[in-house]
Scaffold this motif. Structure first.
Motif, PDB file in Angstrom:
ATOM      1  N   ALA A   1       0.623  -1.753  -0.526  1.00 22.94           N
ATOM      2  CA  ALA A   1      -0.194   0.041  -0.156  1.00 22.94           C
ATOM      3  C   ALA A   1       1.144   1.093   0.104  1.00 22.94           C
ATOM      4  O   ALA A   1       2.118   1.715   0.693  1.00 22.94           O
TER       5      ALA A   1
ATOM      6  N   LEU B   1      -7.543   2.630   3.487  1.00 23.17           N
ATOM      7  CA  LEU B   1      -8.176   1.722   4.517  1.00 23.17           C
ATOM      8  C   LEU B   1      -7.175   1.404   5.975  1.00 23.17           C
ATOM      9  O   LEU B   1      -7.376   0.479   6.476  1.00 23.17           O
TER      10      LEU B   1
ATOM     11  N   VAL C   1      -4.137   0.753   7.631  1.00 21.85           N
ATOM     12  CA  VAL C   1      -3.643   0.234   7.757  1.00 21.85           C
ATOM     13  C   VAL C   1      -1.823   0.237   7.577  1.00 21.85           C
ATOM     14  O   VAL C   1      -1.503   1.351   7.462  1.00 21.85           O
TER      15      VAL C   1
ATOM     16  N   ILE D   1      -2.036  -5.727   0.272  1.00 18.95           N
ATOM     17  CA  ILE D   1      -3.225  -5.409   0.195  1.00 18.95           C
ATOM     18  C   ILE D   1      -3.786  -5.504  -1.422  1.00 18.95           C
ATOM     19  O   ILE D   1      -2.781  -5.952  -2.444  1.00 18.95           O
TER      20      ILE D   1
ATOM     21  N   LYS E   1      -5.288  -5.721  -4.889  1.00 18.47           N
ATOM     22  CA  LYS E   1      -5.811  -4.847  -6.475  1.00 18.47           C
ATOM     23  C   LYS E   1      -6.460  -5.261  -6.915  1.00 18.47           C
ATOM     24  O   LYS E   1      -5.865  -5.834  -7.325  1.00 18.47           O
TER      25      LYS E   1
ATOM     26  N   TYR F   1      -8.988  -1.358  -4.393  1.00 13.72           N
ATOM     27  CA  TYR F   1      -8.305  -1.944  -3.540  1.00 13.72           C
ATOM     28  C   TYR F   1      -8.766  -3.150  -2.106  1.00 13.72           C
ATOM     29  O   TYR F   1      -9.588  -1.871  -1.327  1.00 13.72           O
ATOM     30  N   TYR F   2      -8.702  -3.537  -1.287  1.00 16.54           N
ATOM     31  CA  TYR F   2      -8.912  -4.499  -0.457  1.00 16.54           C
ATOM     32  C   TYR F   2      -8.361  -4.959   0.505  1.00 16.54           C
ATOM     33  O   TYR F   2      -6.850  -5.299   0.632  1.00 16.54           O
ATOM     34  N   HIS F   3      -8.855  -4.722   1.641  1.00 15.56           N
ATOM     35  CA  HIS F   3      -7.731  -4.774   2.842  1.00 15.56           C
ATOM     36  C   HIS F   3      -8.005  -6.950   3.411  1.00 15.56           C
ATOM     37  O   HIS F   3      -9.077  -6.966   3.377  1.00 15.56           O
ATOM     38  N   THR F   4      -7.290  -7.450   3.147  1.00 19.39           N
ATOM     39  CA  THR F   4      -7.616  -8.013   3.488  1.00 19.39           C
ATOM     40  C   THR F   4      -8.000  -9.373   5.056  1.00 19.39           C
ATOM     41  O   THR F   4      -7.988 -10.248   4.302  1.00 19.39           O
ATOM     42  N   ASP F   5      -7.521  -8.094   5.645  1.00 14.61           N
ATOM     43  CA  ASP F   5      -8.324  -8.469   7.206  1.00 14.61           C
ATOM     44  C   ASP F   5      -9.301  -8.828   7.193  1.00 14.61           C
ATOM     45  O   ASP F   5      -9.533  -9.661   8.298  1.00 14.61           O
TER      46      ASP F   5
END
Length: 58
Positions: free
Chosen positions: A5, A13, A15, A21, A23, A42-46
């Motif tokens: 990121a 996000l 983070v 992250i 994409k 973009y995704y926060h993988t948590d």
């Protein structure tokens, strides 16, 4: 794809700067192969898992 990121994404996000992250870039074409939609997400993988199943009827 997993990416590191940048500072803007870190802030948006909430983070850490060393967090990977997800994409996703997507281009949608109409039946004539003309672009009708393009987006980058973009995704926060948590918090998210991402599965996709796209089919096109011809």
């Amino acid at each position: 794809m997993a990416v590191k990121a940048d500072s803007k994404i870190v802030e948006m996000l909430d983070v850490g700067k060393d967090v990977a992250i997800l994409k996703r870039e997507r281009l949608v074409l109409d039946i004539g192969d003309r672009p009708v939609e393009y987006n980058v997400v973009y995704y926060h993988t948590d918090y998210f898992t991402y599965d996709i199943d796209i089919t096109r009827d011809i």
